[in-house]
Design a protein around this motif. Structure first.
Motif, PDB file in Angstrom:
ATOM      1  N   UNK A 123       0.831  -1.204   0.000  1.00 35.20           N
ATOM      2  CA  UNK A 123       0.000   0.000   0.000  1.00 35.20           C
ATOM      3  C   UNK A 123       0.871   1.261   0.000  1.00 35.20           C
ATOM      4  N   UNK A 124       1.929   1.250   0.814  1.00 37.31           N
ATOM      5  CA  UNK A 124       2.828   2.396   0.929  1.00 37.31           C
ATOM      6  C   UNK A 124       3.538   2.667  -0.398  1.00 37.31           C
ATOM      7  N   UNK A 125       3.996   1.644  -1.051  1.00 35.92           N
ATOM      8  CA  UNK A 125       4.679   1.837  -2.319  1.00 35.92           C
ATOM      9  C   UNK A 125       3.719   2.385  -3.377  1.00 35.92           C
ATOM     10  N   UNK A 126       2.493   1.905  -3.399  1.00 39.43           N
ATOM     11  CA  UNK A 126       1.517   2.393  -4.365  1.00 39.43           C
ATOM     12  C   UNK A 126       1.238   3.881  -4.154  1.00 39.43           C
ATOM     13  N   UNK A 127       1.065   4.279  -2.886  1.00 37.13           N
ATOM     14  CA  UNK A 127       0.815   5.687  -2.571  1.00 37.13           C
ATOM     15  C   UNK A 127       1.970   6.564  -3.064  1.00 37.13           C
ATOM     16  N   UNK A 128       3.190   6.141  -2.773  1.00 41.74           N
ATOM     17  CA  UNK A 128       4.337   6.958  -3.156  1.00 41.74           C
ATOM     18  C   UNK A 128       4.563   6.987  -4.660  1.00 41.74           C
ATOM     19  N   UNK A 129       4.330   5.892  -5.330  1.00 42.77           N
ATOM     20  CA  UNK A 129       4.502   5.895  -6.789  1.00 42.77           C
ATOM     21  C   UNK A 129       3.522   6.870  -7.439  1.00 42.77           C
ATOM     22  N   UNK A 130       2.319   6.958  -6.904  1.00 47.17           N
ATOM     23  CA  UNK A 130       1.353   7.914  -7.436  1.00 47.17           C
ATOM     24  C   UNK A 130       1.812   9.352  -7.167  1.00 47.17           C
ATOM     25  N   UNK A 131       2.341   9.585  -5.973  1.00 49.10           N
ATOM     26  CA  UNK A 131       2.822  10.928  -5.640  1.00 49.10           C
ATOM     27  C   UNK A 131       4.039  11.318  -6.475  1.00 49.10           C
ATOM     28  N   UNK A 132       4.945  10.394  -6.667  1.00 44.38           N
ATOM     29  CA  UNK A 132       6.160  10.657  -7.429  1.00 44.38           C
ATOM     30  C   UNK A 132       5.838  11.026  -8.871  1.00 44.38           C
ATOM     31  N   UNK A 133       4.763  10.491  -9.389  1.00 44.04           N
ATOM     32  CA  UNK A 133       4.380  10.764 -10.777  1.00 44.04           C
ATOM     33  C   UNK A 133       3.864  12.193 -10.969  1.00 44.04           C
ATOM     34  N   UNK A 134       3.526  12.877  -9.877  1.00 38.38           N
ATOM     35  CA  UNK A 134       3.067  14.259  -9.986  1.00 38.38           C
ATOM     36  C   UNK A 134       4.187  15.150 -10.522  1.00 38.38           C
ATOM     37  N   UNK A 135       3.791  16.291 -11.092  1.00 36.83           N
ATOM     38  CA  UNK A 135       4.777  17.173 -11.723  1.00 36.83           C
ATOM     39  C   UNK A 135       5.611  17.956 -10.718  1.00 36.83           C
ATOM     40  N   UNK A 136       5.041  18.247  -9.542  1.00 36.90           N
ATOM     41  CA  UNK A 136       5.754  19.094  -8.581  1.00 36.90           C
ATOM     42  C   UNK A 136       5.491  18.610  -7.162  1.00 36.90           C
ATOM     43  N   UNK A 137       6.541  18.601  -6.346  1.00 41.48           N
ATOM     44  CA  UNK A 137       6.396  18.203  -4.938  1.00 41.48           C
ATOM     45  C   UNK A 137       7.681  18.459  -4.157  1.00 41.48           C
ATOM     46  N   UNK A 138       7.512  18.510  -2.836  1.00 42.51           N
ATOM     47  CA  UNK A 138       8.634  18.445  -1.899  1.00 42.51           C
ATOM     48  C   UNK A 138       8.342  17.278  -0.964  1.00 42.51           C
ATOM     49  N   UNK A 139       9.213  16.292  -0.936  1.00 41.23           N
ATOM     50  CA  UNK A 139       9.061  15.153  -0.033  1.00 41.23           C
ATOM     51  C   UNK A 139       9.905  15.390   1.212  1.00 41.23           C
ATOM     52  N   UNK A 140       9.249  15.488   2.355  1.00 43.17           N
ATOM     53  CA  UNK A 140       9.919  15.649   3.643  1.00 43.17           C
ATOM     54  C   UNK A 140       9.982  14.276   4.307  1.00 43.17           C
ATOM     55  N   UNK A 141      11.174  13.644   4.263  1.00 43.36           N
ATOM     56  CA  UNK A 141      11.318  12.328   4.885  1.00 43.36           C
ATOM     57  C   UNK A 141      12.222  11.414   4.075  1.00 43.36           C
ATOM     58  N   UNK A 142      12.730  10.380   4.732  1.00 46.25           N
ATOM     59  CA  UNK A 142      13.703   9.494   4.100  1.00 46.25           C
ATOM     60  C   UNK A 142      13.053   8.300   3.408  1.00 46.25           C
ATOM     61  N   UNK A 143      12.623   7.319   4.177  1.00 49.36           N
ATOM     62  CA  UNK A 143      12.010   6.084   3.683  1.00 49.36           C
ATOM     63  C   UNK A 143      12.886   5.437   2.606  1.00 49.36           C
ATOM     64  N   UNK A 144      13.961   4.864   3.087  1.00 48.53           N
ATOM     65  CA  UNK A 144      15.018   4.310   2.241  1.00 48.53           C
ATOM     66  C   UNK A 144      14.490   3.336   1.191  1.00 48.53           C
TER      67      UNK A 144
END
Length: 204
Positions: free
Chosen positions: A85-106
């Protein structure tokens, strides 16, 4: 990494010491080139390092939407999100055109780093991280509030912060070594200069 203001020209060539080496007081960047304002930024570092301060400043300077990864990952009662679930959420967010990700999550950096225009590594000393983290939890800070997850100071948290320089930091440096645009902030002076550069008006 650099004594020139890294915020004034965000794309910097790593022609000085490698990421894994601590620079001396006279370390300076030997070259920098102007670049378009970043559209996708990762802000990484230990808990208490000051990532959220940098994140908010980048948001104000460039108008990029902030994604606090902890708020998405943790469920009420400090329950972890399932890995798929976590990977799916992040892959959708990463596909956005603009963002700032606050956090590591190796575990998610393999697909987040290639999309990031800029990575800011807030490389704060361990004892300062501990002090800030304790102060934050005692005083409170709405930026770090996670719904259903009351702040607490437990052995797991302190262990993570204490082990960060010897366990997590080397892995993070290894990951970042291949990225073309990393700004590493190791001292309070470097942080102040970075923030001042973001607040300064653009020339012309």
């Amino acid at each position: 990494m650099t004594d020139e203001n890294p915020a004034s020209q965000l794309a910097t060539h790593r022609s000085g010491p490698p990421l894994g080496e601590r620079a001396g007081a006279d370390d300076r960047a030997t070259s920098a080139v102007a670049a378009p304002a970043p559209r996708r930024v990762m802000v990484v570092g230990c808990a208490g390092a000051g990532k959220s301060t940098i994140t908010v400043a980048l948001n104000r300077a460039h108008g990029l939407p902030i994604v606090h990864l902890d708020r998405l990952y943790w469920k009420p009662g400090w329950q972890r999100s399932p890995d798929d679930e976590w990977e799916l959420v992040l892959r959708e967010l990463v596909a956005e055109d603009a963002w700032i990700h606050d956090g590591n999550y190796d575990s998610t950096m393999d697909f987040r780093l290639p999309r990031a225009d800029l990575v800011v590594f807030v490389d704060t000393p361990r004892r300062r991280c501990l002090y800030r983290a304790v102060k934050r939890r005692l005083v409170g800070n709405r930026i770090h509030d996670i719904p259903g997850c009351p702040e607490n100071l437990d052995r797991e948290f302190f262990g993570y912060v204490w082990r960060f320089p010897t366990v997590h930091r080397p892995r993070l440096l290894e990951r970042l070594a291949g990225h073309p645009n990393v700004v590493r902030l190791r001292t309070r002076r470097e942080v102040r200069r970075f923030l001042a550069g973001l607040a300064a008006p653009s020339p012309g």
